[in-house]
Scaffold this motif. Structure first.
Motif, short mmCIF file in Angstrom:
data_model
loop_
_atom_site.label_atom_id
_atom_site.label_comp_id
_atom_site.label_asym_id
_atom_site.label_seq_id
_atom_site.Cartn_x
_atom_site.Cartn_y
_atom_site.Cartn_z
N UNK A 1 0.84 -1.21 0.00
CA UNK A 1 0.00 0.00 0.00
C UNK A 1 0.87 1.26 0.00
N UNK A 2 1.94 1.24 0.78
CA UNK A 2 2.83 2.41 0.84
C UNK A 2 3.47 2.65 -0.53
N UNK A 3 3.94 1.58 -1.16
CA UNK A 3 4.55 1.75 -2.48
C UNK A 3 3.50 2.23 -3.50
N UNK A 4 2.28 1.71 -3.40
CA UNK A 4 1.21 2.18 -4.29
C UNK A 4 0.97 3.68 -4.11
N UNK A 5 1.00 4.14 -2.87
CA UNK A 5 0.81 5.57 -2.61
C UNK A 5 1.96 6.39 -3.21
N UNK A 6 3.16 5.88 -3.03
CA UNK A 6 4.33 6.60 -3.57
C UNK A 6 4.27 6.67 -5.10
N UNK A 7 3.72 5.67 -5.73
CA UNK A 7 3.67 5.62 -7.19
C UNK A 7 2.39 6.24 -7.74
N UNK A 8 1.53 6.73 -6.87
CA UNK A 8 0.30 7.37 -7.32
C UNK A 8 -0.80 6.40 -7.70
N UNK A 9 -0.63 5.13 -7.34
CA UNK A 9 -1.66 4.12 -7.66
C UNK A 9 -2.79 4.17 -6.64
N UNK A 10 -2.46 4.46 -5.40
CA UNK A 10 -3.46 4.74 -4.38
C UNK A 10 -3.33 6.22 -4.00
N UNK A 11 -4.46 6.92 -3.97
CA UNK A 11 -4.40 8.36 -3.70
C UNK A 11 -4.60 8.64 -2.20
N UNK A 12 -4.26 9.87 -1.84
CA UNK A 12 -4.46 10.30 -0.46
C UNK A 12 -5.94 10.19 -0.09
N UNK A 13 -6.81 10.54 -1.00
CA UNK A 13 -8.25 10.46 -0.72
C UNK A 13 -8.71 9.02 -0.51
N UNK A 14 -8.20 8.12 -1.33
CA UNK A 14 -8.60 6.72 -1.16
C UNK A 14 -8.15 6.16 0.18
#
Lengths: 635, 134
Positions: free
Chosen positions: A356-369
């Motif tokens: 999940x952290x890597x997804x956030x760093x890569x923009x795959x999971x957003x702050x809003x999600x």
């Protein structure tokens, strides 16, 4: 007379509130020994094919072995079996502590639980008294809190297993907890318990287990303790327990770090076994009859919270200290505590959080999600994710599905760094320069778990050696040579797989053998004296091969299109060379992975696609599987 | 000689309890053990070993004088005991036991099997001195 066993199987149908006893079948005892063997056979024979893991028809089995509860080092194991919510295939997960021995003293080798209780319930067992009781007042409580409350209510002489909120909410990697820090952690056994509305099982036993030759078995048991205690590892390994390997795994570069982006964490001295002893530990905490307690119970303080906690074990250090890069042993221990209380497997949780952290760093999971920013080395972020997962709130509902399903749903290339095999998240050994261990993970019947085979010694040291020797060698950090991919890798893996499944069938811990080098033949002598059936270790090993074909067959039957493609690692582990550290630049190519699998299938007598052949199944004494496969067109 | 508990060494494995039951009752059945291990979890997170320290409180309170000191251990005379179980109630360490299927109470006879088998040196033989049993 059946010696060594309690002799009875207890069945509980929660849907119909029915409880009944059956004699332990002779054929089960003779062909499958106990523990993992019982689980494998009963799941294959009794689960209606094609059911969902969280359907009431799924079984939850708790099985002990012939050595469980007897006088020998570390006879405290219980094996839980089910159709896995994580993989959809065969699953078992075991725990130590005191539950299994207590089951046998109560008179039961095996508990088989089916159906679903109408309301939250717990199973109460006091020798012959077996009752399905309401558990509404405990529902929603954390595992540790609930266990304490059950013990306060029933008495300290009850041994209790519980699930936490994660099990209640069907998180696919929820665990079963026991003894304030022991877990059957893997494969989602806690979710199956939750799906049955079963919060806990409390057992108290005051009976005795028959022994064929008690005088000799007791004398041999005492000799076994003395021999274990005479091993150098008794004083070299026991003080730090499994956490003691943290230095070595970093020095040789197999420590999963930053969601398996690399295999070495610069801060490892701050999260190792010594740090536990210096900063957390209150007491050694052992399982039943164990002379080498690997459990370290202590107290941790962090800005995010304080807690009593058992651990962290090595795996938790690897997945939270390495994979999520928590900076201190106190932080790792706090994440450990939170997982224990919520009832989540620390291994899967550390992989899911890292992804999940890597997804956030890569923009795959957003702050809003997600609901906030998350990062490596951020305990608050990990605490936030764990709470969301256990309650299936917001982003937690996606992450509770496990990294495989979560990545399939998010897409955008996140599958290539979703670190799992078959849907079970990868445990604490990075394998891009460890072909034998890589093969062990790929072929493990439950998914990517190290307890099916541990063969890093072959990859790193070049020859078999036990972990104690590796630790004692005080390896300096240096660049590792490229490991050799050879046909021998399959031999090593199969030998280790067989050894471990036998320990799991016997109902005994393997660590005195694995970590201290206590010789296997002692267990065969104890088995013979306890059961009155004379066997050598090699005789006993015969059931291991049967178990491995049978669990594979279960997954072939239960998972549509099962085959070689489910034995492959995620793309990161075959395409991205390790970024830095002792194994910088190393990777095992996809071609080599396929070669390893081919050697393994050939050695096992499986087809090119990894399906057990008719001849192999017949040779292993599994004609009933042949009949079943033929009827279903599975060959 | 007497038995001494070193609580900090105990890891709760119950080897002592199983050994006690095998030695004294020839049964693989720790519920018959003549000592108790108290696991104090989740807090304070430690173990307390409850051994008979041969304090004699059982003998002092026995209305039949059926519990007598022999070679340093108080022993129940099964012929004199009427099974009133007063001794079980008064034992300060709660290590005088009423067992199912037995009319008379049972207690530690200082056989020392617990100390001999403890893998953690949490129960040891010592020359008569102040015991740490608390």
């Amino acid at each position: 007379m059946l010696y060594g066993y309690a002799g009875t199987l207890l069945r509980v149908d929660l849907s119909n509130e029915a409880v009944w006893r059956e004699p332990l079948p002779d054929s089960l005892v003779q062909n499958f020994t106990g523990g993992r063997g019982f689980v494998a056979k009963m799941l294959y024979d009794e689960i209606p094919p094609g059911i969902g893991p969280l359907d009431p028809e799924n079984m939850l089995i708790a099985a002990t072995g012939p050595l469980t509860g007897h006088f020998l080092p570390a006879s405290g194991k219980t094996h839980f079996g089910t159709k896995s919510p994580a993989t959809g295939g065969y699953a078992d997960s075991n725990l130590g502590g005191h539950f299994g021995p207590q089951m046998k003293y109560a008179g039961y080798d095996v508990l088989v639980i089916t159906g679903k209780a109408e309301h939250p319930s717990y199973l109460f067992i006091n020798d012959d008294t077996v009752e399905i009781r309401p558990a509404a007042e405990y529902w929603g409580q954390g595992s540790i809190t609930a266990e304490k409350n059950f013990k306060d209510h029933l008495g300290d002489d009850y041994q209790v297993i519980t699930i936490g909120p994660a099990g209640e909410n069907l998180v696919r990697y929820a665990c079963i907890s026991h003894d304030f820090g022991r877990q059957a952690g893997r494969t989602g056994v806690g979710a199956v318990m939750g799906s049955k509305n079963l919060k806990a099982i409390a057992v108290r036993g005051t009976g005795s287990i028959p022994v064929a030759d008690l005088k000799k078995a007791y004398a041999k048991g005492k000799e076994a303790y003395q021999k274990v205690m005479a091993k150098p590892g008794f004083e070299g390994w026991t003080p730090e327990g499994t956490a003691g390997i943290t230095d070595w795994t970093n020095e040789v570069g197999v420590f999963p770090t930053r969601n398996f982006q690399t295999s070495h964490a610069g801060h490892y001295k701050n999260i190792n076994g010594k740090a536990i002893l210096d900063r957390l530990k209150i007491t050694d905490k052992g399982c039943f009859s164990c002379p080498t307690p690997c459990g370290k119970y202590g107290h941790t303080q962090t800005p995010s919270g304080s807690a009593y906690v058992e651990g962290p074990e090595y795996e938790t250090i690897a997945l939270f200290g390495g994979n999520c890069v928590l900076k201190t042993i106190e932080e790792v221990a706090y994440a450990n505590y939170l997982c224990d209380e919520l009832g989540i497997d620390t291994i899967s949780a550390g992989v899911v959080a890292g992804w999940a952290i890597e997804c956030f760093q890569k923009g795959i999971l957003s702050r809003d999600e997600i609901g906030r920013e998350i990062d490596f080395s951020d305990l608050d972020a990990v605490v936030y994710l764990l709470n969301k997962i256990a309650k299936r709130e917001g982003i937690g509902n996606l992450l509770a599905e496990g990294v495989k399903i979560a990545a399939e749903r998010k897409g955008k290339g996140s599958e290539r760094f979703a670190i799992h095999v078959k849907g079970l998240e990868w445990s604490g050994y990075e394998c891009r320069n460890a072909p034998s261990m890589m093969l062990a993970y790929l072929t493990a019947d439950v998914g990517a778990h190290h307890n099916r085979a541990w063969v890093l010694g072959h990859d790193i040291a070049g020859a078999w050696t036990n972990v104690h020797d590796l630790i004692a060698s005080e390896t300096e950090i240096e660049a590792q040579p490229k490991a050799v991919v050879s046909e021998h890798c399959a031999e090593y893996v199969i030998a280790s797989q067989h050894k471990r499944s036998l320990f799991d069938a016997l109902g005994n811990c393997r660590l005195q053998m694995m970590e201290l080098g206590f010789e296997e033949e002692h267990y065969a002598e104890l088995f013979s004296l306890i059961t009155g059936v004379t066997k050598t270790w090699d005789d006993l090993l015969e059931i291991s091969e049967r178990i491995w074909h049978l669990t594979r067959a279960f997954s072939v039957r239960e998972i549509d299109g099962f085959g070689r493609h489910l034995d492959l690692p995620p793309a990161r582990l075959t395409e991205d060379p390790i970024a830095d550290g002792p194994n910088q630049g190393h990777v095992i190519s996809r071609e080599n992975i396929h070669q390893l699998l081919t050697w393994y299938y050939s050695a096992r007598g499986w087809s090119e696609d990894g399906i057990p052949t008719k001849e192999t199944l017949l040779q292993a004494g599994l004609p009933e599987v042949v009949t079943d496969f033929e009827a279903r067109g599975l060959f | 000689m007497e038995l001494k508990a070193i609580h900090a060494n105990c890891s709760g494995c119950s080897t002592c309890r199983l050994a006690c039951a095998i030695e004294n009752f020839r049964e693989v059945n720790p519920s018959k053990s003549l000592l108790r291990i108290e696991a104090r979890f989740p807090a304070p997170g430690d173990y307390r070993i409850h051994l008979c320290n041969q304090c004699g409180e059982c003998a002092d309170n026995c209305p039949e004088d059926a519990i007598r000191l022999q070679n340093g251990a108080y022993i129940v005379d099964p012929d004199a005991c009427t099974g009133c179980m007063i001794c079980v109630e008064v034992c300060p360490q709660h290590v005088m036991f009423a067992q199912k299927n037995s009319d008379i109470p049972v207690k530690c006879n200082l056989c020392g099997e617990c100390a001999q088998t403890c893998p953690r040196n949490a129960i040891v033989w010592v020359e008569n001195q102040e015991s740490e049993v608390a």
